[in-house]
Motif scaffolding. Structure first.
Motif, PDB file in Angstrom:
ATOM      1  N   ASP A  44       0.821  -1.206   0.000  1.00 39.49           N
ATOM      2  CA  ASP A  44       0.000   0.000   0.000  1.00 39.49           C
ATOM      3  C   ASP A  44       0.862   1.266   0.000  1.00 39.49           C
ATOM      4  N   TYR A  47       1.696   1.766  -3.456  1.00 40.19           N
ATOM      5  CA  TYR A  47       0.473   2.225  -4.119  1.00 40.19           C
ATOM      6  C   TYR A  47       0.288   3.734  -3.912  1.00 40.19           C
ATOM      7  N   LEU A  48       0.501   4.196  -2.675  1.00 42.59           N
ATOM      8  CA  LEU A  48       0.288   5.611  -2.352  1.00 42.59           C
ATOM      9  C   LEU A  48       1.224   6.535  -3.127  1.00 42.59           C
ATOM     10  N   TYR A  51      -0.336   6.857  -6.391  1.00 42.92           N
ATOM     11  CA  TYR A  51      -1.639   7.514  -6.252  1.00 42.92           C
ATOM     12  C   TYR A  51      -1.449   9.030  -6.109  1.00 42.92           C
ATOM     13  N   THR A  78      -1.130  13.831   0.931  1.00 42.00           N
ATOM     14  CA  THR A  78      -0.803  12.406   0.737  1.00 42.00           C
ATOM     15  C   THR A  78       0.685  12.181   0.974  1.00 42.00           C
ATOM     16  N   GLU A  82      -0.192  11.634   5.016  1.00 41.08           N
ATOM     17  CA  GLU A  82      -0.654  10.253   4.988  1.00 41.08           C
ATOM     18  C   GLU A  82       0.506   9.248   4.915  1.00 41.08           C
ATOM     19  N   CYS A 135     -10.985   3.915  -5.195  1.00 45.88           N
ATOM     20  CA  CYS A 135     -10.039   3.862  -4.085  1.00 45.88           C
ATOM     21  C   CYS A 135     -10.601   4.600  -2.877  1.00 45.88           C
ATOM     22  N   MET A 136     -11.036   5.836  -3.090  1.00 44.67           N
ATOM     23  CA  MET A 136     -11.522   6.647  -1.963  1.00 44.67           C
ATOM     24  C   MET A 136     -12.898   6.209  -1.488  1.00 44.67           C
ATOM     25  N   TYR A 139     -12.963   2.707   0.233  1.00 44.24           N
ATOM     26  CA  TYR A 139     -12.351   2.704   1.568  1.00 44.24           C
ATOM     27  C   TYR A 139     -13.246   3.412   2.579  1.00 44.24           C
ATOM     28  N   TYR A 165     -10.171   5.655   8.083  1.00 44.77           N
ATOM     29  CA  TYR A 165     -11.009   5.606   6.890  1.00 44.77           C
ATOM     30  C   TYR A 165     -12.504   5.813   7.156  1.00 44.77           C
ATOM     31  N   LEU A 173     -13.385  14.232   1.752  1.00 46.15           N
ATOM     32  CA  LEU A 173     -12.482  14.131   0.610  1.00 46.15           C
ATOM     33  C   LEU A 173     -13.116  13.277  -0.497  1.00 46.15           C
ATOM     34  N   GLU A 207      -9.508  -3.019  -6.769  1.00 42.55           N
ATOM     35  CA  GLU A 207      -9.583  -2.939  -5.303  1.00 42.55           C
ATOM     36  C   GLU A 207      -9.763  -4.356  -4.730  1.00 42.55           C
ATOM     37  N   PHE A 210      -6.560  -6.249  -4.979  1.00 40.26           N
ATOM     38  CA  PHE A 210      -5.561  -5.791  -4.000  1.00 40.26           C
ATOM     39  C   PHE A 210      -5.772  -6.489  -2.648  1.00 40.26           C
TER      40      PHE A 210
HETATM   41  C1  VIB Z   1      -5.227  -0.248  -2.526  1.00 32.97           C
HETATM   42  C2  VIB Z   1      -5.747   0.965  -1.846  1.00 32.97           C
HETATM   43  N1  VIB Z   1      -6.908   1.473  -2.252  1.00 32.97           N
HETATM   44  C3  VIB Z   1      -7.390   2.570  -1.652  1.00 32.97           C
HETATM   45  C4  VIB Z   1      -6.706   3.191  -0.634  1.00 32.97           C
HETATM   46  C5  VIB Z   1      -7.235   4.417   0.046  1.00 32.97           C
HETATM   47  N2  VIB Z   1      -6.541   5.603  -0.324  1.00 32.97           N
HETATM   48  C6  VIB Z   1      -5.330   5.703  -0.834  1.00 32.97           C
HETATM   49  S1  VIB Z   1      -4.883   7.292  -1.226  1.00 32.97           S
HETATM   50  C7  VIB Z   1      -6.313   7.862  -0.737  1.00 32.97           C
HETATM   51  C8  VIB Z   1      -6.662   9.292  -0.873  1.00 32.97           C
HETATM   52  C9  VIB Z   1      -6.276  10.135   0.261  1.00 32.97           C
HETATM   53  O1  VIB Z   1      -4.945  10.422   0.338  1.00 32.97           O
HETATM   54  C10 VIB Z   1      -7.091   6.831  -0.270  1.00 32.97           C
HETATM   55  C11 VIB Z   1      -8.395   6.971   0.217  1.00 32.97           C
HETATM   56  C12 VIB Z   1      -5.490   2.620  -0.231  1.00 32.97           C
HETATM   57  N3  VIB Z   1      -4.763   3.165   0.763  1.00 32.97           N
HETATM   58  N4  VIB Z   1      -5.034   1.504  -0.852  1.00 32.97           N
END
Ligand code: VIB
Length: 224
Positions: A44, A47-48, A51, A78, A82, A135-136, A139, A165, A173, A207, A210
């Protein structure tokens, strides 16, 4: 009907599948194997990083200063908030900074992030939003659902994740992205909406993959 309402209805079956995945269920009842969460945290983190780049692309593709500023703010939080929280949380699981910095993306992480970046780089702002929204949104939905389970938010290892979350701050957001996508799709042709639906559907599927990758500790095939 708003475009987000149409997405919400259409994708309920996949969302149910995501929310009932054993990884997610294990987070909620606290039974998730720590090794699986440890793996998830490392993937993750990678991933970030990608992202965050989507937010940078969002700032480039935005057509007004207010939206540019919002994407710039998301990029900053982020990268500078984060991800540092992620590093602190990772410590709880015995993950060192070196391990995070040297980690290699697993096949699903690579496929998911590269798919989003491809759509973001080559498409419109609406394309980018459709790809980054699951993603958002998912979660947030999962966070709220797990938060309802007695004791889940106070769990020694997974509680903080659930608190983050399910928070209103995080919800706002997600809602901002939903509203922007609704604005951008207002009055658009069916053909355009179907393309956006496909991006949203694919990242919703990613998702699921993952969670599944993390549950099974996916690796590249070993040939050496
Ligand atoms: C696989 C995966 N999917 C979604 C998220 C959630 N997420 C990641 S960045 C972000 C936006 C806010 O910074 C959010 C909600 C995660 N962590 N990992």
């Amino acid at each position: 009907m708003k475009f987000s309402e149409r997405l919400y209805e259409k994708l309920q079956p996949i969302w149910r599948k995501n929310h009932t995945h054993p990884f997610v269920q294990g987070l909620g009842d606290g039974t998730l194997d720590k090794e699986k969460f440890r793996y998830f945290m490392i993937q993750d983190y990678l991933y970030l990083i990608d992202y965050a780049k989507l937010f940078a692309i969002g700032a480039v593709k935005a057509t007004d200063v207010e939206t540019m500023g919002k994407f710039a703010g998301l990029l900053d939080s982020t990268l500078n908030e984060e991800m540092s929280l992620h590093r602190q949380y990772a410590k709880k699981f015995g993950i060192t900074e070196e391990e995070l910095e040297n980690a290699e993306p697993a096949p699903t992480t690579l496929a998911y992030t590269h798919y989003m970046l491809h759509v973001g780089q080559n498409g419109t702002l609406a394309d980018l939003l459709a790809a980054l929204l699951p993603c958002m949104w998912s979660y947030w939905e999962i966070g709220k659902e797990l938060n309802e389970i007695p004791g889940a938010r106070d769990h020694e290892f997974y509680g903080e994740w659930i608190q983050m979350y399910s928070s209103d701050e995080f919800g706002n957001l997600a809602q901002w992205c939903i509203n922007l996508l609704d604005e951008l799709t207002d009055g658009k042709k069916e053909e355009e909406l179907e393309k956006l639906e496909e991006y949203f559907l694919n990242t919703t599927r990613f998702e699921y993959l993952f969670w599944d990758m993390s549950y099974h500790l996916q690796t590249w095939p070993k040939d050496e």
